[in-house]
Design a protein around this motif. Structure first.
Motif, PDB file in Angstrom:
ATOM      1  N   PHE A 424       0.849  -1.184   0.000  1.00 54.05           N
ATOM      2  CA  PHE A 424       0.000   0.000   0.000  1.00 54.05           C
ATOM      3  C   PHE A 424       0.888   1.239   0.000  1.00 54.05           C
ATOM      4  O   PHE A 424       1.742   1.391   0.881  1.00 54.05           O
ATOM      5  N   GLN A 425       0.681   2.089  -0.975  1.00 57.76           N
ATOM      6  CA  GLN A 425       1.482   3.304  -1.113  1.00 57.76           C
ATOM      7  C   GLN A 425       0.581   4.511  -0.843  1.00 57.76           C
ATOM      8  O   GLN A 425      -0.500   4.631  -1.428  1.00 57.76           O
ATOM      9  N   ASN A 426       1.021   5.407   0.070  1.00 55.52           N
ATOM     10  CA  ASN A 426       0.254   6.593   0.426  1.00 55.52           C
ATOM     11  C   ASN A 426       0.954   7.826  -0.138  1.00 55.52           C
ATOM     12  O   ASN A 426       2.055   8.173   0.283  1.00 55.52           O
ATOM     13  N   SER A 427       0.311   8.511  -1.090  1.00 51.46           N
ATOM     14  CA  SER A 427       0.931   9.678  -1.709  1.00 51.46           C
ATOM     15  C   SER A 427       0.624  10.977  -0.963  1.00 51.46           C
ATOM     16  O   SER A 427       1.161  12.032  -1.298  1.00 51.46           O
ATOM     17  N   THR A 431      -1.268  13.114   5.699  1.00 48.60           N
ATOM     18  CA  THR A 431      -2.418  12.325   6.135  1.00 48.60           C
ATOM     19  C   THR A 431      -2.077  10.850   6.228  1.00 48.60           C
ATOM     20  O   THR A 431      -1.570  10.254   5.273  1.00 48.60           O
ATOM     21  N   MET A 432      -2.378  10.253   7.386  1.00 50.19           N
ATOM     22  CA  MET A 432      -2.245   8.816   7.566  1.00 50.19           C
ATOM     23  C   MET A 432      -3.385   8.108   6.854  1.00 50.19           C
ATOM     24  O   MET A 432      -4.528   8.571   6.880  1.00 50.19           O
ATOM     25  N   ASP A 433      -3.084   7.003   6.192  1.00 50.21           N
ATOM     26  CA  ASP A 433      -4.124   6.175   5.599  1.00 50.21           C
ATOM     27  C   ASP A 433      -4.248   4.892   6.406  1.00 50.21           C
ATOM     28  O   ASP A 433      -3.383   4.589   7.257  1.00 50.21           O
ATOM     29  N   SER A 434      -5.310   4.141   6.160  1.00 51.60           N
ATOM     30  CA  SER A 434      -5.562   2.910   6.904  1.00 51.60           C
ATOM     31  C   SER A 434      -6.296   1.954   5.972  1.00 51.60           C
ATOM     32  O   SER A 434      -7.369   2.288   5.467  1.00 51.60           O
ATOM     33  N   TRP A 435      -5.725   0.771   5.725  1.00 47.74           N
ATOM     34  CA  TRP A 435      -6.279  -0.170   4.755  1.00 47.74           C
ATOM     35  C   TRP A 435      -6.747  -1.448   5.441  1.00 47.74           C
ATOM     36  O   TRP A 435      -6.103  -1.952   6.366  1.00 47.74           O
ATOM     37  N   VAL A 445       4.335  -7.189   7.179  1.00 52.44           N
ATOM     38  CA  VAL A 445       5.749  -7.545   7.081  1.00 52.44           C
ATOM     39  C   VAL A 445       6.670  -6.340   6.946  1.00 52.44           C
ATOM     40  O   VAL A 445       7.891  -6.479   7.080  1.00 52.44           O
ATOM     41  N   GLY A 446       6.123  -5.136   6.668  1.00 48.91           N
ATOM     42  CA  GLY A 446       7.051  -4.014   6.537  1.00 48.91           C
ATOM     43  C   GLY A 446       6.378  -2.664   6.406  1.00 48.91           C
ATOM     44  O   GLY A 446       5.231  -2.553   5.960  1.00 48.91           O
ATOM     45  N   TYR A 447       7.113  -1.637   6.847  1.00 51.81           N
ATOM     46  CA  TYR A 447       6.746  -0.235   6.653  1.00 51.81           C
ATOM     47  C   TYR A 447       7.965   0.481   6.079  1.00 51.81           C
ATOM     48  O   TYR A 447       9.107   0.051   6.276  1.00 51.81           O
ATOM     49  N   GLY A 448       7.727   1.610   5.410  1.00 52.72           N
ATOM     50  CA  GLY A 448       8.855   2.394   4.929  1.00 52.72           C
ATOM     51  C   GLY A 448       8.434   3.773   4.490  1.00 52.72           C
ATOM     52  O   GLY A 448       7.251   4.045   4.264  1.00 52.72           O
ATOM     53  N   GLY A 477       4.456   7.271   2.605  1.00 54.85           N
ATOM     54  CA  GLY A 477       5.120   6.025   2.954  1.00 54.85           C
ATOM     55  C   GLY A 477       4.402   4.825   2.374  1.00 54.85           C
ATOM     56  O   GLY A 477       3.448   4.947   1.595  1.00 54.85           O
ATOM     57  N   TRP A 478       4.870   3.643   2.755  1.00 54.56           N
ATOM     58  CA  TRP A 478       4.281   2.400   2.272  1.00 54.56           C
ATOM     59  C   TRP A 478       4.189   1.385   3.400  1.00 54.56           C
ATOM     60  O   TRP A 478       4.939   1.450   4.386  1.00 54.56           O
ATOM     61  N   SER A 479       3.271   0.465   3.254  1.00 59.45           N
ATOM     62  CA  SER A 479       3.145  -0.686   4.153  1.00 59.45           C
ATOM     63  C   SER A 479       2.977  -1.929   3.298  1.00 59.45           C
ATOM     64  O   SER A 479       2.302  -1.885   2.255  1.00 59.45           O
TER      65      SER A 479
END
Length: 608
Positions: A424-427, A431-435, A445-448, A477-479
């Motif tokens: 999941f990529q947040n552009s 703002t925080m996103d939530s999926w 397994v990961g955040y970045g 960021g991405w999750s």
């Protein structure tokens, strides 16, 4: 021939019932029957504002669904609103039964002035979950509530039985009508409520929430973010929290000063009342907002020791300056380490969420596709016509963005019993996103930060990732998550942020198994609602030809009705109505077979 086909079909069903009976004997749950009347109440005024609040049986928040793992919930929803309604069960996996998921892609809505009964099982799950209305932005007006799935006595949990359990439904709140917010998506929430109540010490709060505890005792707090927009940080003045569970996964117990809870997420924490007898602040403050002492934007409740005479005092406890990443890396326990180092990834989705302008309107998109809700639920189209005329599977890419932003029915195929990697990529910059993924738990397994790249996989935690159904995606960021697609059905993959979801940030994952065995996926329920292109037509005159095709759907539907209503209740050893005696399993089977014979004989007479 049609009659003989029906008889053969009936015999097949009896054989399936025998298999089902053997399976059910192994582990039975209880049947839980609930009636909900959903309506609007303008007298509640949680923040002293005249506004419509959606209640269930007159309650805001709604009543607790208190179940035990493997129980079957029969929930009859009476829609007394002035518009259609659906409920979804956030985190309940609906094993083999996406017919009960309660989102626009799986169910026709319950029309105003009508009722419909959900029947679903809390199968193989233990933990803290929630429910809420899934369509028409109704969640912004209430209608949400807690779900507890308790362990059966034969299943141990990794902590001692607490003195008591408390449900904390916390979320942002608008001080205007949800209908006004629905038509004006530029407004932001005004308050933070705890269990539907305003902040302690605020003059505009009609009441505040308080929890009574006894010194020296330990309590389980079940915390859910039922808001629409904000993540919040949760903390209790002078007390530590011990994290034990998240959305059905027990985790390695971690002592925390505070806990970040993102939209749609749920946690269980242990609290020990080990301080002096007094009252203490319970605080939920929104993230990414600087004015943390603002009495409207900060939810405040009270922890009251039962022999306390001193009110809560002093400044509110401070929250952390940065995001708390510790909880996302917790190790599941006691089911064992969820080691995914040796799994083979069958598919990989890279989903970038962003905002776009489509036909003059601001929309949220996934890979530049804004989801277009069909009048016909995808699951209905999938069952009756393989999706024809409603959606085209894999029409849009799950790994790259469209050149231009478009609106469309985004359905991706998922390989049954394959491992799926989702990035999941947040552009968004601030703002925080939530999926969230219905039907499954996935392994985080990961955040970045920044843009995900193939090399980012080297930073994954594959040894002991936490399993849950909702993951936060940090600004810019991405999750990354791994999901094992062992649950056939049509499953919603969405942003939990209500505005994003409402304006198109979602898609569906079709996990298909060609085997018609109902042990793989359940047939449609006997009370299936029809709408869209399958809107029921006016009754037609009875056909004169004995082999008319028009009689076949009716016959099949009658069989399905008997199978999905009477037989499962028999096989679970629970009578469908009071006064029916429970029968030994062998007699159940004989009784079921006899009723099938009577039905088939009756249908044969009709065909002849």
């Amino acid at each position: 021939m049609a009659a003989m086909d029906i008889v053969r079909f009936g015999s097949t069903i009896v054989m399936l019932l025998i298999i089902t009976l053997l399976c059910v004997i192994i582990a039975n749950g209880d049947d839980v029957f609930l009636d909900w009347h959903v309506s609007v109440d303008s007298s509640i005024k949680p923040v002293s504002t005249d506004q419509p609040v959606i209640t269930i049986n007159g309650m805001f928040p709604g009543p607790l669904i208190n179940a035990t793992t493997n129980d079957v919930i029969h929930l009859n929803v009476f829609n007394d609103l002035d518009e259609p309604l659906l409920f979804t069960w956030n985190g309940i996996q609906q094993r083999l039964n996406s017919w009960q998921d309660g989102v626009s892609g799986t169910n026709c809505p319950i029309q105003s002035g009508t009722n419909w009964t959900y029947v679903f099982q809390t199968k193989d799950q233990i933990g803290t979950f929630s429910y809420f209305p899934s369509i028409n932005f109704l969640k912004a007006g209430g209608g949400f509530g807690p779900i507890r799935v308790n362990n059966r006595p034969v299943i141990n949990v990794p902590f001692a039985k607490p003195e008591a359990e408390f449900d904390l439904l916390i979320g942002d709140w608008y001080q205007t009508s949800y209908k006004d917010v629905r038509s004006n998506q530029d407004v932001t929430p005004d308050w933070m409520l705890i269990n539907g109540k305003g902040p302690y010490m605020n003059n505009l709060s009609k009441s505040h929430e308080s929890f009574n505890v006894t010194q020296g005792k330990t309590y389980l707090l079940r915390i859910s973010n039922v808001g629409t927009t904000w993540s919040f940080n949760f903390r209790i003045q002078s007390h530590k929290l011990v994290l034990v569970e998240t959305e059905g996964s027990y985790v390695n117990q971690i002592e925390l000063d505070s806990l970040d809870v993102h939209v749609g997420q749920s946690y269980s924490v242990l609290l020990t009342a080990n301080q002096n007898s007094a009252d203490y602040y319970i605080v939920a403050s929104p993230k990414l907002h600087n004015d943390t002492q603002n009495s409207n934007l900060v939810g405040i409740a009270v922890l009251h020791y039962d022999n306390s005479t001193a009110p809560a005092n002093g400044p509110l406890p401070d929250g952390p300056d940065s995001w708390n990443l510790t909880t996302g890396a917790a190790r599941p326990n006691p089911q064992g380490s969820f080691n995914v180092t040796n799994v083979t990834i069958s598919q990989a989705f890279i989903l970038e969420a962003s905002m776009s302008n489509i036909d003059g309107s601001s929309r949220y998109t996934v890979n530049n596709v804004s989801y277009l809700t069909s009048d016909t639920p995808l699951k209905l189209a999938d069952h009756f016509s393989n999706g024809s005329g409603v959606y085209e599977v894999d029409e849009y890419s799950t790994n790259s963005s469209n050149v231009e932003a478009v609106s469309g029915v985004f359905v991706a195929s998922g390989l049954h019993k394959g491992w799926l990697e989702i990035v999941f990529q947040n552009s968004e910059v601030k703002t925080m996103d939530s999926w969230h993924l219905d039907g499954f738990s996935f392994f985080v397994v990961g955040y970045g930060d920044g843009e995900w790249k193939i090399e980012s996989r080297s930073s994954y935690n594959l040894y002991d990732p936490v399993a849950r159904s909702t993951v936060q995606v940090f600004p810019r960021g991405w999750s990354a998550v791994y999901a094992y697609l062992d649950n056939p059905g049509m499953w919603n993959l969405r942003s939990q942020k209500l505005r994003n979801w409402y304006l198109g940030e979602e898609l569906y994952v079709r996990v298909y198994d060609a085997d018609p065995n109902p042990a793989k996926e359940r047939p449609p329920p006997h009370n299936l609602l029809l709408c869209g292109k399958y809107e029921p037509a006016a009754p037609a005159p009875s056909p004169s030809a004995p082999n008319s095709r028009a009689s076949t759907p009716h016959i099949t539907w009658s069989l399905i009705s008997i199978i999905t209503t009477i037989f499962p209740l028999y096989c679970n050893g629970n009578p469908p109505k009071k006064g029916w005696k429970k029968k030994p399993n062998l007699l159940l089977l004989v009784d079921a077979a006899w009723k099938m014979k009577i039905l088939c004989d009756h249908l044969l007479e009709q065909e002849d």
